[in-house]
Write a protein that holds these residues in place. Structure first.
Motif, mmCIF file in Angstrom:
data_model
loop_
_atom_site.group_PDB
_atom_site.id
_atom_site.type_symbol
_atom_site.label_atom_id
_atom_site.label_comp_id
_atom_site.label_asym_id
_atom_site.label_seq_id
_atom_site.Cartn_x
_atom_site.Cartn_y
_atom_site.Cartn_z
ATOM 1 N N GLY A 349 0.894 -1.282 0.092
ATOM 2 C CA GLY A 349 0.029 -0.012 -0.101
ATOM 3 C C GLY A 349 0.937 1.426 0.036
ATOM 4 N N LYS A 350 1.939 1.149 -0.799
ATOM 5 C CA LYS A 350 2.829 2.324 -0.853
ATOM 6 C C LYS A 350 2.168 3.752 -1.355
ATOM 7 C CE LYS A 350 5.798 0.549 -4.528
ATOM 8 N NZ LYS A 350 5.087 -0.983 -4.358
ATOM 9 N N TYR A 351 1.381 3.519 -2.283
ATOM 10 C CA TYR A 351 0.693 4.365 -2.941
ATOM 11 C C TYR A 351 -0.480 5.102 -2.460
ATOM 12 C CZ TYR A 351 3.659 2.796 -6.840
ATOM 13 O OH TYR A 351 4.891 2.567 -7.526
ATOM 14 N N ALA A 352 -0.833 4.552 -1.529
ATOM 15 C CA ALA A 352 -2.048 5.034 -0.750
ATOM 16 C C ALA A 352 -1.833 6.641 -0.245
ATOM 17 C CB ALA A 352 -2.433 3.968 0.724
ATOM 18 N N PRO A 353 -2.808 7.361 -0.621
ATOM 19 C CA PRO A 353 -2.473 8.822 -0.263
ATOM 20 C C PRO A 353 -2.302 8.976 1.210
ATOM 21 C CG PRO A 353 -4.395 8.762 -1.552
ATOM 22 C CD PRO A 353 -4.044 7.209 -1.209
ATOM 23 N N ALA A 354 -2.643 8.395 2.146
ATOM 24 C CA ALA A 354 -2.459 8.521 3.630
ATOM 25 C C ALA A 354 -1.101 8.456 3.751
ATOM 26 C CB ALA A 354 -3.461 7.918 4.354
ATOM 27 N N ALA A 355 -0.610 7.426 3.327
ATOM 28 C CA ALA A 355 0.730 6.706 3.578
ATOM 29 C C ALA A 355 1.815 7.837 2.831
ATOM 30 C CB ALA A 355 1.035 5.170 3.043
ATOM 31 N N HIS A 356 1.319 8.009 1.659
ATOM 32 C CA HIS A 356 2.361 9.257 0.966
ATOM 33 C C HIS A 356 2.299 10.574 1.793
ATOM 34 C CE1 HIS A 356 2.317 12.798 -1.578
ATOM 35 N NE2 HIS A 356 3.618 12.344 -2.107
ATOM 36 N N ALA A 357 1.330 10.962 2.217
ATOM 37 C CA ALA A 357 1.369 12.242 3.007
ATOM 38 C C ALA A 357 2.163 12.226 4.203
ATOM 39 C CB ALA A 357 -0.100 12.641 3.535
ATOM 40 N N LEU A 358 2.004 11.132 5.026
ATOM 41 C CA LEU A 358 2.953 10.881 6.055
ATOM 42 C C LEU A 358 4.447 10.862 5.738
ATOM 43 C CD1 LEU A 358 1.032 7.972 8.186
ATOM 44 C CD2 LEU A 358 1.406 10.605 8.777
ATOM 45 N N ARG A 359 4.819 10.342 4.663
ATOM 46 C CA ARG A 359 6.130 10.267 4.014
ATOM 47 C C ARG A 359 6.602 11.748 3.690
ATOM 48 N NH1 ARG A 359 4.377 5.516 1.308
ATOM 49 N NH2 ARG A 359 4.622 6.667 -0.541
ATOM 50 N N LEU A 360 5.582 12.317 2.951
ATOM 51 C CA LEU A 360 6.143 13.722 2.360
ATOM 52 C C LEU A 360 6.358 14.790 3.609
ATOM 53 C CD1 LEU A 360 6.323 15.730 0.099
ATOM 54 C CD2 LEU A 360 3.575 16.098 0.480
ATOM 55 N N GLU A 361 5.603 14.629 4.748
ATOM 56 C CA GLU A 361 5.657 15.577 5.734
ATOM 57 C C GLU A 361 7.485 15.118 6.303
ATOM 58 O OE1 GLU A 361 4.211 18.303 6.599
ATOM 59 O OE2 GLU A 361 2.962 17.594 4.738
ATOM 60 N N ARG A 362 7.578 14.066 6.343
ATOM 61 C CA ARG A 362 8.891 13.714 6.920
ATOM 62 C C ARG A 362 10.013 14.321 5.955
ATOM 63 N NH1 ARG A 362 9.264 10.256 11.525
ATOM 64 N NH2 ARG A 362 11.222 9.636 10.727
ATOM 65 N N ILE A 363 9.692 14.035 4.807
ATOM 66 C CA ILE A 363 10.757 14.485 3.742
ATOM 67 C C ILE A 363 11.000 16.070 3.766
ATOM 68 C CG2 ILE A 363 11.004 15.020 1.157
ATOM 69 C CD1 ILE A 363 9.453 12.361 0.773
ATOM 70 N N LEU A 364 9.722 16.732 3.717
ATOM 71 C CA LEU A 364 9.712 18.246 3.897
ATOM 72 C C LEU A 364 10.531 18.548 5.315
ATOM 73 C CD1 LEU A 364 6.226 19.016 2.564
ATOM 74 C CD2 LEU A 364 8.423 19.321 1.534
ATOM 75 N N ASP A 365 10.169 17.975 6.451
ATOM 76 C CA ASP A 365 11.067 18.018 7.545
ATOM 77 C C ASP A 365 12.298 17.904 7.852
ATOM 78 O OD1 ASP A 365 8.178 18.790 8.775
ATOM 79 O OD2 ASP A 365 7.933 17.266 9.928
#
Length: 440
Positions: A349-365
């Motif tokens: 489920g790596k493409y799930a929007p919720a999973a992506h959103a969590l990863r994106l925030e960590r990338i930005l941080d």
């Protein structure tokens, strides 16, 4: 750090919070094959099952048979008929069906495929396993997995770390030069593997061990220092590459994952292998492919450093991503191999929007941290080109027969083999995968 350092950390508490434990013994140097009978006597071996192929039997198998005869140890000698057996169900099944269950120890003579088969056979038969290496060409000697093609998909199958690894430089230095270069090529891939392991820990919170990372870095530096000696088949250079590859295999076993020695560059190599298996496209030695893929990946990371992350763009890309369409693209590109990758996504489920959103925030941080890791771990493309030139290593995919037009899709598909966080995942999360792929 070296093989001695492996022993120092073995079974000791580590700052990462784990205790690294593996029983493998590594014998490396000129004439160490003569230790084989003494090693077998330590295992109280009365009979050996010897596994090889036609090439490796000529290179060292006959020498092993002579040593066994001299030491009074019986042997069932099984030689796979092909010069270059395929790492698949047929080869493993053939070894299992010819196995002599009265043997006390399994001894394999070979490198990549033979060792992977031997590790599976040893795990199945639950017998001690010794590998006599014939080429310093890949890092799988000491790992606890076997890299195989199953149902057309490149997979790492849990198997068994060898109990003993014998790398006699007198044998190893006589390997074809192409295989010596492949070994150094597989070591060059460690630049990317350590970099992506650290990035993965930042983005996904996965386990990371600095002790193991430094173990691999040190082995890589030693190989780079001896790179020109490899062309002259110098013992010190051959030993540095073989020991480095063995250390990386042990590091993977210590970590319990392939992270210390394998990143997106390995996945590109796997994609090329899968296309070769399905469509008959050119395939090179794994280490050569990894070297070329490392150069590609380093160049892409240099481009990534110029990117400014855009949250809105990344979220919009994930929301509009059409996985059904992407699945059809993979089927067209990889054939049957794609089915296992598509099935895997149902679990991950790596493409799930919720999973992506969590990863994106960590990338930005952690964006500045990610840039710092890239700067610390990776050579520049120019520095890497100097190493390639010193050993006359192929640099571009075209030089090893890969279709340049297929490179963008190979990079895009490299994230789907399994969810190990690599550059293609990071680019997808940022919404820039397509544009990065088209620069290849």
């Amino acid at each position: 750090m070296d093989i001695v350092e492996l022993k120092r950390i073995n079974g000791k508490p580590c700052p990462c919070g784990r205790e690294h434990q593996v029983a493998a013994q590594i014998y490396c140097g000129r004439g160490v094959l003569n230790s084989l009978v003494g090693i077998l006597q330590e295992y109280h071996a009365k009979k050996v099952f010897l596994l090889s192929d036609q090439n490796t039997h000529r290179v060292a198998g006959e020498q092993v048979l002579a040593l066994l005869a001299e030491g009074g140890i019986a042997c069932t000698d099984y030689m796979i008929a092909e010069d270059r057996p395929e790492p698949n169900e047929v080869s493993v099944g053939s070894a299992v069906m010819h196995y002599d269950y009265s043997a006390d120890v399994i001894v394999a003579v070979g490198s990549g495929v033979i060792n992977d088969i031997g590790k599976i056979l040893s795990a199945t038969a639950n017998k001690p396993y010794i590998i006599v290496a014939t080429a310093p060409s890949m890092d799988g000697y000491a790992s606890a997995t076997s890299s195989m093609t199953r149902d057309g998909l490149k997979v790492s199958i849990p198997s068994k770390t060898p109990d003993v690894i014998i790398g006699d430089t007198e044998i190893l230095r006589q390997a074809p030069m192409h295989m010596l270069k492949a070994g150094l090529g597989d070591m060059l891939a460690k630049y990317v593997s350590i970099c992506e392991w650290r990035i993965g820990a930042l983005v996904t919170g996965e386990y990371y061990c600095e002790t193991l990372a430094e173990l691999v870095r040190t082995a890589l530096r030693k190989c780079i220092d001896h790179r020109e000696g490899l062309l002259r088949r110098e013992d010190a250079a051959v030993e540095a590459v073989f020991a480095g590859l063995a250390i990386c295999g042990i590091a993977m076993t210590y970590a319990g994952v392939s992270r210390p020695a394998s990143g997106g560059e390995h996945y590109l190599s796997h994609i090329w292998d899968m296309r070769g298996h399905e469509f008959g496209t050119p395939v090179e030695l794994h280490g050569i492919q990894c070297a070329v893929a490392t150069r590609m990946t380093v160049a892409l990371y240099e481009k990534l450093k110029q990117i400014t992350p855009d949250r809105a763009r990344a979220l919009a890309h994930a929301q509009t991503f059409d996985y059904a369409r992407w699945s059809e693209e993979m089927r067209a590109f990889l054939g049957r191999s794609a089915e296992s990758m598509i099935a895997l996504e149902q679990k991950e489920g790596k493409y799930a929007p919720a999973a992506h959103a969590l990863r994106l925030e960590r990338i930005l941080d952690h964006w500045q941290d990610i840039l710092a890791v890239i700067e610390e771990e990776l050579p520049t493309a120019a520095e890497l080109d100097a190493v390639f030139a010193a050993i006359d290593m192929p640099k571009t995919p075209a030089e090893i027969g890969m279709d340049p037009a297929a490179l963008p899709m190979a990079f895009r598909a490299s994230k789907d083999i399994r969810f190990k966080y690599v550059l293609a995942h990071l680019c997808w999360d940022l919404g820039i995968l397509g544009e990065m792929a088209e620069t290849l």
